[in-house]
Design an enzyme around this catalytic site. Structure first.
Site, PDB file in Angstrom:
ATOM      1  N   GLU A  76      -1.612  -2.434  -0.063  1.00 21.22           N
ATOM      2  CA  GLU A  76      -1.574  -2.338   1.243  1.00 21.22           C
ATOM      3  C   GLU A  76      -1.586  -3.916   1.778  1.00 21.22           C
ATOM      4  O   GLU A  76      -1.065  -4.347   2.594  1.00 21.22           O
ATOM      5  CB  GLU A  76      -2.720  -1.804   1.927  1.00 21.22           C
ATOM      6  CG  GLU A  76      -2.553  -1.293   3.418  1.00 21.22           C
ATOM      7  CD  GLU A  76      -1.286  -0.305   3.520  1.00 21.22           C
ATOM      8  OE1 GLU A  76      -0.960   0.440   2.988  1.00 21.22           O
ATOM      9  OE2 GLU A  76      -0.614  -0.638   4.536  1.00 21.22           O
ATOM     10  N   LYS A  79      11.251   5.983   8.401  1.00 20.83           N
ATOM     11  CA  LYS A  79      10.533   5.161   8.814  1.00 20.83           C
ATOM     12  C   LYS A  79      10.703   4.040   7.794  1.00 20.83           C
ATOM     13  O   LYS A  79      10.086   4.291   6.505  1.00 20.83           O
ATOM     14  CB  LYS A  79       9.358   5.416   9.259  1.00 20.83           C
ATOM     15  CG  LYS A  79       9.456   6.121  10.577  1.00 20.83           C
ATOM     16  CD  LYS A  79       8.176   6.076  11.384  1.00 20.83           C
ATOM     17  CE  LYS A  79       7.267   7.133  11.110  1.00 20.83           C
ATOM     18  NZ  LYS A  79       6.125   7.112  12.263  1.00 20.83           N
TER      19      LYS A  79
HETATM   20  N1  LIG Z   1       7.463   5.480   5.796  1.00 21.48           N
HETATM   21  C1  LIG Z   1       6.497   6.652   6.176  1.00 21.48           C
HETATM   22  O1  LIG Z   1       7.023   7.284   6.720  1.00 21.48           O
HETATM   23  C2  LIG Z   1       5.166   6.569   5.350  1.00 21.48           C
HETATM   24  C3  LIG Z   1       4.312   8.005   5.627  1.00 21.48           C
HETATM   25  C4  LIG Z   1       3.285   7.759   4.937  1.00 21.48           C
HETATM   26  C5  LIG Z   1       2.790   6.743   4.665  1.00 21.48           C
HETATM   27  N2  LIG Z   1       3.543   5.509   4.385  1.00 21.48           N
HETATM   28  C6  LIG Z   1       2.965   4.339   3.726  1.00 21.48           C
HETATM   29  O2  LIG Z   1       2.692   4.620   2.336  1.00 21.48           O
HETATM   30  C7  LIG Z   1       1.562   3.618   2.035  1.00 21.48           C
HETATM   31  C8  LIG Z   1       0.754   4.464   1.026  1.00 21.48           C
HETATM   32  O3  LIG Z   1       1.343   5.014  -0.083  1.00 21.48           O
HETATM   33  P1  LIG Z   1       0.691   5.299  -1.266  1.00 21.48           P
HETATM   34  O4  LIG Z   1      -0.330   6.083  -1.008  1.00 21.48           O
HETATM   35  O5  LIG Z   1       1.666   5.865  -2.371  1.00 21.48           O
HETATM   36  O6  LIG Z   1       0.168   3.791  -1.884  1.00 21.48           O
HETATM   37  P2  LIG Z   1       0.824   2.763  -3.025  1.00 21.48           P
HETATM   38  O7  LIG Z   1       2.242   2.571  -2.794  1.00 21.48           O
HETATM   39  O8  LIG Z   1       0.032   1.613  -2.743  1.00 21.48           O
HETATM   40  O9  LIG Z   1       0.422   3.332  -4.599  1.00 21.48           O
HETATM   41  C9  LIG Z   1      -0.843   3.311  -4.704  1.00 21.48           C
HETATM   42  C10 LIG Z   1      -0.999   2.692  -6.140  1.00 21.48           C
HETATM   43  O10 LIG Z   1      -0.461   3.503  -7.139  1.00 21.48           O
HETATM   44  C11 LIG Z   1       0.059   2.821  -8.055  1.00 21.48           C
HETATM   45  N3  LIG Z   1       1.073   3.525  -8.589  1.00 21.48           N
HETATM   46  C12 LIG Z   1       2.248   4.127  -8.252  1.00 21.48           C
HETATM   47  N4  LIG Z   1       2.854   5.040  -8.888  1.00 21.48           N
HETATM   48  C13 LIG Z   1       1.972   5.446  -9.832  1.00 21.48           C
HETATM   49  C14 LIG Z   1       2.121   6.252 -10.775  1.00 21.48           C
HETATM   50  N5  LIG Z   1       2.830   7.198 -10.923  1.00 21.48           N
HETATM   51  N6  LIG Z   1       1.047   6.602 -11.550  1.00 21.48           N
HETATM   52  C15 LIG Z   1      -0.185   5.704 -11.355  1.00 21.48           C
HETATM   53  N7  LIG Z   1      -0.268   4.689 -10.598  1.00 21.48           N
HETATM   54  C16 LIG Z   1       0.713   4.579  -9.663  1.00 21.48           C
HETATM   55  C17 LIG Z   1       0.727   1.583  -7.070  1.00 21.48           C
HETATM   56  O11 LIG Z   1       0.988   0.338  -8.059  1.00 21.48           O
HETATM   57  C18 LIG Z   1      -0.640   1.543  -6.242  1.00 21.48           C
HETATM   58  O12 LIG Z   1      -1.543   0.607  -6.985  1.00 21.48           O
HETATM   59  C19 LIG Z   1       1.029   2.920   3.234  1.00 21.48           C
HETATM   60  O13 LIG Z   1       1.578   1.782   3.468  1.00 21.48           O
HETATM   61  C20 LIG Z   1       1.468   3.890   4.185  1.00 21.48           C
HETATM   62  O14 LIG Z   1       1.719   3.224   5.500  1.00 21.48           O
HETATM   63  C21 LIG Z   1       4.775   5.408   4.887  1.00 21.48           C
END
Ligand SMILES: NC(=O)c1ccc[n+]([C@@H]2O[C@H](COP(=O)([O-])OP(=O)(O)OC[C@H]3O[C@@H](n4cnc5c(N)ncnc54)[C@H](O)[C@@H]3O)[C@@H](O)[C@H]2O)c1
Ligand SMILES: [Zn+2]
Length: 358
Positions: free
Chosen positions: A63, A133
Site C-alpha cells: 500500500e 476504478k
Molecule cells: N479498484 C477497486 O475497485 C478496488 C477495490 C478494492 C480494493 N482495491 C485496492 O486493492 C488494494 C488491496 O489489494 P490486495 O488485498 O490484493 O493487496 P496487495 O495487492 O497489496 O496484495 C497483498 C500481498 O499479496 C502478495 N500476493 C499477490 N498475489 C499473491 C499470491 N497469489 N500468493 C501470495 N502472495 C500474493 C502481494 O505481493 C502483496 O504482498 C488496496 O490498495 C485497495 O485500495 C481497489
C-alpha cells in the site's frame, strides 16, 4: 455562437473464470507486455508462458508503494518498449495494488491504452478486478489520483489464493463480509456456515466457487448501473466511510480489508444505536468478523476526533454528504445522512463492550 457536444461512452468488458490464467490462451497478441507483482512472480514464474516477444516488469506491491514513483516506473516501461496505442494491451497480474496502479497508468499513457487484468489475491478477485476504478495514493490520502477506466477483460483464477497466507485471505473475506451485510443474506450465511472449510481449503472447491461467484455477481449488480458513481449513495461504500484515513495512518499495520471491516463493525454499532438493527444481528456480525480472525478492536476506531476528521474527508468525496450505509438487517441497508457526536460516542462504547464480552 454556442456549441454543445454530446456523446456517450460505450462500456463493455468481460470477467471470465479460468483454471489456467497464466497460459494466456485467451490473449491473442504477438507481443506480451506484462506488469506483474514481484512476490507473485517469484512464486509463479515457472508457470508463466514466456516467449521471445514477452517483456516483463516486476513491481514490489505494498500500500505504501502504490504511489506516483511506482506509476512512473510503469509508464517508463511503456515508453521504453514503444507500446502500440491500440493493439498491445498491457497484461496486469497481481493483487489490488498492482491492478489499481497499472490501470491508472494505462488510463493516462497516450490518454489511454488497453489493458487486461489477472487478479491474484482473494480481495482483487472479488473486488478490485470487478469495477472500473484505477488509482494511486497521494497527499497521504488513499486513491487521491485515479480514473474510471475499464479493462478489456478480467481473468479470474482462484487457484492463486492457495499461496496466500491466512491473514491475506481473511483480508479478502473482509470485502465479502462487507458486501454480504448490506446486500446479500445468502452470501452472509455461506460465509457464516463454512468458515473452517473455506479457510482450510484456501477458497478452493465447490463452496468456495459458489461464494466467489455470488460475491462477484453481487458486486457487479451494485456497480453496473452506477459505474461512474454519479449516485453517491452506494451500499458498497459500507466500511469505507471512516476507514480510509485510519488505514493510511496505519499503513504498515492495517491491511485494506482489516481497516474496512473495523469500519463495518463501527457502522453496525451506529446502526444498533440508531435502532436500525437489533442486538442479535449486531452480535452475528461481530462473530462472523471474529471467526475469520479479522480485527474487531483498534484504538483509532475509538478516537472520536479522528473519526470525525475521517468522516469530514469522506464528506468531500460524497459531495458534502456523509451518506453512511448502515445495515437494517443481514443483507439490507439504508443510507443515512446524519450522525450526531452522542450517537458516535455510544457506538464506540458498544464496540468496546462487544470486545469485552466476546
Ligand atoms: N479498484 C477497486 O475497485 C478496488 C477495490 C478494492 C480494493 N482495491 C485496492 O486493492 C488494494 C488491496 O489489494 P490486495 O488485498 O490484493 O493487496 P496487495 O495487492 O497489496 O496484495 C497483498 C500481498 O499479496 C502478495 N500476493 C499477490 N498475489 C499473491 C499470491 N497469489 N500468493 C501470495 N502472495 C500474493 C502481494 O505481493 C502483496 O504482498 C488496496 O490498495 C485497495 O485500495 C481497489
Ligand atoms: Zn475496499
Amino acid at each position: 455562437m454556442n456549441w454543445k457536444v454530446t456523446q456517450s461512452l460505450p462500456i463493455s468488458f468481460e470477467i471470465f473464470r479460468s483454471q489456467d490464467a497464466l497460459s494466456f490462451n485467451k490473449i491473442d497478441i504477438d507481443r506480451k507486455l506484462i506488469v506483474i507483482d514481484l512476490n507473485f512472480y517469484n512464486l509463479y514464474c515457472d508457470k508463466i508462458i514466456i516467449d521471445k516477444n514477452t517483456k516483463i516488469l516486476t513491481i514490489e506491491c505494498l500500500e505504501s508503494t502504490k504511489d506516483w514513483k511506482t506509476a512512473e516506473s510503469i509508464l517508463d516501461f511503456f515508453e521504453k518498449n514503444d507500446v502500440l496505442r491500440r493493439s498491445e494491451p498491457i497484461i496486469a497480474i497481481g493483487g489490488g495494488v498492482l491492478l489499481d496502479i497499472v490501470g491508472f497508468c494505462c488510463s493516462i499513457y497516450r490518454r489511454g491504452i488497453p489493458y487486461i487484468r489477472i487478479p491474484t489475491t482473494l480481495l482483487s478477485l472479488i473486488d478490485a478486478s470487478i469495477g472500473i476504478k484505477t488509482s494511486i495514493n497521494h497527499f497521504n490520502r488513499r486513491n487521491r489520483f485515479g480514473s474510471f477506466y475499464p479493462p478489456l477483460y478480467s481473468i479470474i483464477d482462484n487457484q492463486f489464493i492457495k499461496t496466500q497466507d491466512d491473514r491475506q485471505i481473511s483480508n479478502g473475506v473482509a470485502e465479502m463480509i462487507k458486501l454480504s451485510i448490506v446486500t446479500d443474506q445468502e452470501l452472509f450465511l455461506l460465509l457464516e456456515k463454512n468458515v473452517k472449510e473455506l479457510m482450510e481449503q484456501r477458497f478452493q472447491g465447490n463452496i468456495a466457487n459458489q461464494t466467489i461467484n455470488i460475491a462477484i455477481g453481487g458486486m457487479l449488480s451494485q456497480l453496473t448501473s452506477n459505474l461512474w458513481e454519479t449516485n453517491l449513495e452506494r451500499p458498497v461504500d459500507f466500511g469505507h466511510s471512516f476507514s480510509p484515513i485510519i488505514e493510511m495512518k496505519n499503513v504498515d499495520d492495517l491491511l485494506h480489508g482489516e481497516a474496512v471491516i473495523l469500519d463495518c463493525l463501527l457502522s453496525s454499532c451506529i446502526a444498533f444505536i440508531k435502532n436500525m438493527i437489533c442486538e442479535d444481528v449486531l452480535i452475528r456480525i461481530f462473530k462472523l468478523i471474529q471467526s475469520y480472525t479479522l480485527p474487531t478492536y483498534h484504538t483509532d476506531f475509538f478516537d472520536i476526533d479522528l473519526l470525525n476528521i475521517a468522516l469530514s474527508d469522506t464528506k468531500k468525496h460524497r459531495n458534502g454528504n456523509i451518506f453512511l450505509p448502515l445495515p437494517t438487517a443481514i443483507g439490507s441497508c439504508n443510507i443515512t445522512n446524519n450522525l450526531t457526536d452522542p450517537e458516535l460516542l455510544l457506538a464506540i462504547l458498544k464496540m468496546k463492550e462487544l470486545n469485552a464480552r466476546f
